[in-house]
Scaffold this motif. Structure first.
Motif, PDB file in Angstrom:
ATOM      1  N   GLN A 115       9.190  28.268 -15.163  1.00  0.00           N
ATOM      2  CA  GLN A 115       8.866  27.089 -14.356  1.00  0.00           C
ATOM      3  C   GLN A 115       8.874  27.467 -12.875  1.00  0.00           C
ATOM      4  O   GLN A 115       9.426  28.485 -12.476  1.00  0.00           O
ATOM      5  CB  GLN A 115       9.887  25.980 -14.638  1.00  0.00           C
ATOM      6  CG  GLN A 115       9.820  25.490 -16.082  1.00  0.00           C
ATOM      7  CD  GLN A 115      10.831  24.402 -16.401  1.00  0.00           C
ATOM      8  OE1 GLN A 115      11.402  23.793 -15.515  1.00  0.00           O
ATOM      9  NE2 GLN A 115      11.042  24.162 -17.690  1.00  0.00           N
ATOM     10  N   GLY A 116       8.233  26.634 -12.075  1.00  0.00           N
ATOM     11  CA  GLY A 116       8.230  26.857 -10.631  1.00  0.00           C
ATOM     12  C   GLY A 116       7.275  27.944 -10.176  1.00  0.00           C
ATOM     13  O   GLY A 116       7.375  28.454  -9.061  1.00  0.00           O
ATOM     14  N   LYS A 117       6.304  28.301 -11.036  1.00  0.00           N
ATOM     15  CA  LYS A 117       5.317  29.333 -10.661  1.00  0.00           C
ATOM     16  C   LYS A 117       3.898  28.767 -10.679  1.00  0.00           C
ATOM     17  O   LYS A 117       2.930  29.508 -10.567  1.00  0.00           O
ATOM     18  CB  LYS A 117       5.374  30.496 -11.658  1.00  0.00           C
ATOM     19  CG  LYS A 117       6.732  31.170 -11.797  1.00  0.00           C
ATOM     20  CD  LYS A 117       6.661  32.217 -12.926  1.00  0.00           C
ATOM     21  CE  LYS A 117       7.991  32.880 -13.188  1.00  0.00           C
ATOM     22  NZ  LYS A 117       7.959  33.756 -14.370  1.00  0.00           N
ATOM     23  N   GLY A 118       3.789  27.473 -10.951  1.00  0.00           N
ATOM     24  CA  GLY A 118       2.460  26.867 -11.050  1.00  0.00           C
ATOM     25  C   GLY A 118       1.800  27.088 -12.402  1.00  0.00           C
ATOM     26  O   GLY A 118       0.613  26.797 -12.574  1.00  0.00           O
ATOM     27  N   ASP A 145       8.384  10.452 -19.021  1.00  0.00           N
ATOM     28  CA  ASP A 145       9.485   9.640 -18.534  1.00  0.00           C
ATOM     29  C   ASP A 145       9.364   9.580 -17.003  1.00  0.00           C
ATOM     30  O   ASP A 145       9.137  10.614 -16.359  1.00  0.00           O
ATOM     31  CB  ASP A 145      10.802  10.330 -18.945  1.00  0.00           C
ATOM     32  CG  ASP A 145      12.022   9.457 -18.699  1.00  0.00           C
ATOM     33  OD1 ASP A 145      12.806   9.291 -19.641  1.00  0.00           O
ATOM     34  OD2 ASP A 145      12.201   8.963 -17.568  1.00  0.00           O
ATOM     35  N   VAL A 146       9.546   8.416 -16.418  1.00  0.00           N
ATOM     36  CA  VAL A 146       9.404   8.307 -14.954  1.00  0.00           C
ATOM     37  C   VAL A 146      10.436   9.173 -14.223  1.00  0.00           C
ATOM     38  O   VAL A 146      10.224   9.545 -13.069  1.00  0.00           O
ATOM     39  CB  VAL A 146       9.534   6.856 -14.428  1.00  0.00           C
ATOM     40  CG1 VAL A 146       8.303   6.060 -14.760  1.00  0.00           C
ATOM     41  CG2 VAL A 146      10.786   6.183 -14.943  1.00  0.00           C
ATOM     42  N   LEU A 147      11.530   9.485 -14.889  1.00  0.00           N
ATOM     43  CA  LEU A 147      12.558  10.308 -14.242  1.00  0.00           C
ATOM     44  C   LEU A 147      12.242  11.801 -14.333  1.00  0.00           C
ATOM     45  O   LEU A 147      12.910  12.628 -13.719  1.00  0.00           O
ATOM     46  CB  LEU A 147      13.922  10.047 -14.899  1.00  0.00           C
ATOM     47  CG  LEU A 147      14.442   8.611 -14.760  1.00  0.00           C
ATOM     48  CD1 LEU A 147      15.742   8.444 -15.505  1.00  0.00           C
ATOM     49  CD2 LEU A 147      14.615   8.259 -13.277  1.00  0.00           C
ATOM     50  N   ASN A 148      11.208  12.139 -15.091  1.00  0.00           N
ATOM     51  CA  ASN A 148      10.845  13.554 -15.267  1.00  0.00           C
ATOM     52  C   ASN A 148       9.949  13.993 -14.099  1.00  0.00           C
ATOM     53  O   ASN A 148       8.742  14.185 -14.241  1.00  0.00           O
ATOM     54  CB  ASN A 148      10.145  13.742 -16.615  1.00  0.00           C
ATOM     55  CG  ASN A 148       9.999  15.200 -16.991  1.00  0.00           C
ATOM     56  OD1 ASN A 148      10.305  16.091 -16.193  1.00  0.00           O
ATOM     57  ND2 ASN A 148       9.525  15.456 -18.201  1.00  0.00           N
ATOM     58  N   ALA A 149      10.574  14.161 -12.938  1.00  0.00           N
ATOM     59  CA  ALA A 149       9.812  14.398 -11.703  1.00  0.00           C
ATOM     60  C   ALA A 149       8.924  15.631 -11.799  1.00  0.00           C
ATOM     61  O   ALA A 149       7.802  15.639 -11.293  1.00  0.00           O
ATOM     62  CB  ALA A 149      10.782  14.524 -10.530  1.00  0.00           C
ATOM     63  N   ARG A 150       9.396  16.708 -12.442  1.00  0.00           N
ATOM     64  CA  ARG A 150       8.594  17.939 -12.525  1.00  0.00           C
ATOM     65  C   ARG A 150       7.306  17.697 -13.296  1.00  0.00           C
ATOM     66  O   ARG A 150       6.288  18.328 -13.044  1.00  0.00           O
ATOM     67  CB  ARG A 150       9.381  19.067 -13.230  1.00  0.00           C
ATOM     68  CG  ARG A 150      10.729  19.392 -12.642  1.00  0.00           C
ATOM     69  CD  ARG A 150      10.637  19.994 -11.241  1.00  0.00           C
ATOM     70  NE  ARG A 150       9.915  21.242 -11.196  1.00  0.00           N
ATOM     71  CZ  ARG A 150      10.468  22.434 -11.069  1.00  0.00           C
ATOM     72  NH1 ARG A 150      11.778  22.536 -11.010  1.00  0.00           N
ATOM     73  NH2 ARG A 150       9.728  23.514 -10.994  1.00  0.00           N
ATOM     74  N   SER A 151       7.374  16.780 -14.246  1.00  0.00           N
ATOM     75  CA  SER A 151       6.185  16.487 -15.037  1.00  0.00           C
ATOM     76  C   SER A 151       5.250  15.546 -14.278  1.00  0.00           C
ATOM     77  O   SER A 151       4.028  15.728 -14.283  1.00  0.00           O
ATOM     78  CB  SER A 151       6.600  15.844 -16.361  1.00  0.00           C
ATOM     79  OG  SER A 151       5.476  15.535 -17.120  1.00  0.00           O
ATOM     80  N   VAL A 152       5.822  14.570 -13.599  1.00  0.00           N
ATOM     81  CA  VAL A 152       5.012  13.570 -12.893  1.00  0.00           C
ATOM     82  C   VAL A 152       4.248  14.217 -11.739  1.00  0.00           C
ATOM     83  O   VAL A 152       3.071  13.953 -11.517  1.00  0.00           O
ATOM     84  CB  VAL A 152       5.898  12.428 -12.353  1.00  0.00           C
ATOM     85  CG1 VAL A 152       5.103  11.462 -11.502  1.00  0.00           C
ATOM     86  CG2 VAL A 152       6.574  11.696 -13.499  1.00  0.00           C
ATOM     87  N   THR A 153       4.916  15.118 -11.006  1.00  0.00           N
ATOM     88  CA  THR A 153       4.287  15.667  -9.804  1.00  0.00           C
ATOM     89  C   THR A 153       3.485  16.934 -10.085  1.00  0.00           C
ATOM     90  O   THR A 153       2.759  17.393  -9.220  1.00  0.00           O
ATOM     91  CB  THR A 153       5.342  15.997  -8.733  1.00  0.00           C
ATOM     92  OG1 THR A 153       6.278  16.937  -9.299  1.00  0.00           O
ATOM     93  CG2 THR A 153       6.070  14.767  -8.273  1.00  0.00           C
ATOM     94  N   GLY A 154       3.664  17.532 -11.275  1.00  0.00           N
ATOM     95  CA  GLY A 154       3.021  18.824 -11.567  1.00  0.00           C
ATOM     96  C   GLY A 154       1.517  18.761 -11.584  1.00  0.00           C
ATOM     97  O   GLY A 154       0.909  17.723 -11.533  1.00  0.00           O
TER      98      GLY A 154
END
Ligand SMILES: CC(C)(COP(=O)(O)OP(=O)(O)OC[C@H]1O[C@@H](n2cnc3c(N)ncnc32)[C@H](O)[C@@H]1OP(=O)(O)O)[C@@H](O)C(=O)NCCC(=O)NCCS
Length: 154
Positions: A115-118, A145-154
């Motif tokens: 994760q964190g590599k695009g 899930d709305v709390l899953n920020a990495r998924s929402v912003t990815g």
């Protein structure tokens, strides 16, 4: 980014390439890594499976049920996301082919160390192109899930 696809009618046997990754069918050699990241509580946090209970046996069952037939309405297909150079499994994309044959739902997961590599963006971008422009699907949806920020912003 260049997208290299098989012909439209092909199942993804050869997979398809992105700059750094290859989306391809799962192989038995991937299953230990797959089960290992599914057992990671951080990776499982917003997902439907129980991390503690995610054994190699479960990974094998998923391989039997969701990695064999592609683009069958009413079924899920799990695709491996591998490093393009080493073929090491870095994560997976799941595709739910809806009954109408025109819509799909997708999901995606990366092992924590990848994760964190695009990589998620790169894999999903390629998958979306494949689904729209090769398979000619009309609608792609994903739920998070709305709390899953990495998924929402990815
Ligand atoms: C959701 C998930 C796949 C997102 O993974 P990710 O690696 O954060 O996503 P991306 O591919 O968008 O990578 C973005 C990050 O890579 C960084 N990055 C590094 N090199 C990059 C590059 N060459 N290109 C783009 N981004 C790059 C970005 O800066 C960003 O970092 P930041 O979040 O710290 O700002 C991952 O968190 C995951 O597997 N979670 C567990 C499973 C899950 O919840 N799945 C979603 C279910 S709906």
């Amino acid at each position: 980014m260049a997208h290299v696809f098989d012909r439209a009618q092909d199942p993804p046997s050869a997979g398809f390439a992105t700059e750094r990754l290859r989306l391809r069918p799962f192989a038995e050699k991937d299953l230990e890594s797959f089960a290992a990241y599914r057992r990671d509580p951080e990776v499982a946090r917003f997902q439907s499976w129980d991390a503690e209970a995610y054994t190699l046996e479960k990974a094998k069952q998923l391989f039997e049920t969701s990695c064999q037939e592609f683009n069958v309405p009413g079924t899920w297909y799990q695709m491996a996301v591998a490093d393009a150079e080493t073929d090491e499994l870095v994560g997976d994309c799941a595709i739910h082919f809806l009954e109408d044959g025109q819509q799909v739902e997708i999901g995606y997961t990366l092992a924590r160390e990848h994760q964190g590599k695009g990589f998620a963006r790169e894999a999903v971008d390629s998958l979306v192109h494949f689904l729209f422009f090769v398979l000619k699907k009309r609608r792609i949806a994903a739920t998070t899930d709305v709390l899953n920020a990495r998924s929402v912003t990815g």
